[in-house]
Enzyme design. Structure first.
Site, PDB file in Angstrom:
ATOM      1  CB  SER A 145      94.055  57.620  60.599  1.00  0.00           C
ATOM      2  OG  SER A 145      95.654  58.042  60.761  1.00  0.00           O
ATOM      3  CE1 TYR A 158      93.259  56.197  65.715  1.00  0.00           C
ATOM      4  CE2 TYR A 158      95.026  56.453  64.374  1.00  0.00           C
ATOM      5  CZ  TYR A 158      93.861  56.919  64.888  1.00  0.00           C
ATOM      6  OH  TYR A 158      93.149  58.007  64.188  1.00  0.00           O
TER       7      TYR A 158
END
Length: 249
Positions: A145, A158
């Site tokens: 990501s 995350y």
């Protein structure tokens, strides 16, 4: 992807399923799906079978080595040689840095880091059986990501796990080069999944993007397919950022 066999972890929904469908359109003949949601796994498998490909599935807890490896081996026993693994499974919680509990850290690490690691180990053990230089023995693609490189509110845990997967990708690429196994990652910015729409950050992302819009899942899947396909013969240890000009790394 012609005549290739691929295992997609987290393939029962979202980007994983979109990637599976795209691989079929590019000629993949055997698709393995590993997920923790049995009902969604069944539905996804039926959808792919309707496209005319062979599908094998396994319900697995990827946070534990024994169950993750068992899931991979179960699918590989049905499909034969696996040419590529895509790690698309992850959880995406939202919480302030001051409120993240130990249990939430442990769960995030268990799925996003350990789960990815366990599946990569299973794939390497399988793929190294087919080493025949200079032919590529296998390809692994991890979904990371842009959050690994750019901070956003309420997702520190995350983001930390995705940064760890970028590092894991490079470590595996280095150690597996001798076995002709190519290991790469693709780092999307936010894209138009149901979850992203629910969280409501897509309009802000679109404004910040140089292209002025959020991506569709299929646009991200194209890059995963590229890195997992026989077209990739040299890239390894790379993390490809796909952000529409939202971030430059």
């Amino acid at each position: 992807m012609k005549s290739q066999s691929v295992i997609i972890v987290g393939g029962a929904s979202g980007l994983g399923l979109v990637t599976a469908k795209l691989m079929v359109s590019h000629g993949a003949q055997k698709i393995g799906l590993i997920d923790r949601n049995e009902q969604m796994l069944f539905t996804a498998a039926e959808t792919l079978r309707s496209l005319g490909v062979e599908v094998a599935t396994a319900v697995a807890d990827i946070s534990r080595a024994e169950t993750a490896h068992r899931g991979f081996d179960e699918v590989a026993a049905k499909l034969g040689r696996i040419h590529a693994l895509v790690n698309s499974a992850a959880i995406y919680p939202r919480k302030s840095i001051l409120d993240i509990t130990d249990d939430e850290w442990d769960l995030e690490n268990a799925i996003n880091i350990k789960g990815t690691y366990h599946m990569m180990v299973a794939a390497v053990r399988h793929m190294r059986q087919f080493v025949s230089p200079p032919e590529v023995a296998g390809r692994i693609v991890n979904v990371t990501s842009v959050d690994a490189f750019k901070a956003h509110p309420q997702n520190a845990h995350y983001a930390a796990t995705k940064a760890a997967v970028v590092s894991l990708t490079k470590s595996f690429a280095q150690e597996c080069a001798k076995d002709q196994i190519l290991v790469n990652s693709v780092a999307p910015a936010g894209f138009a999944t149901d979850r992203a729409k629910e969280l409501g950050f897509l309009p802000e992302l679109a404004k910040a993007s140089a292209l002025g819009r959020a991506a569709e899942p299929a646009e991200m899947a194209e890059w995963i397919v590229m890195m997992a396909s026989s077209r990739n013969t040299y890239a390894t240890g790379e993390n490809v950022v796909i952000s529409g000009g939202y971030i430059y790394v």
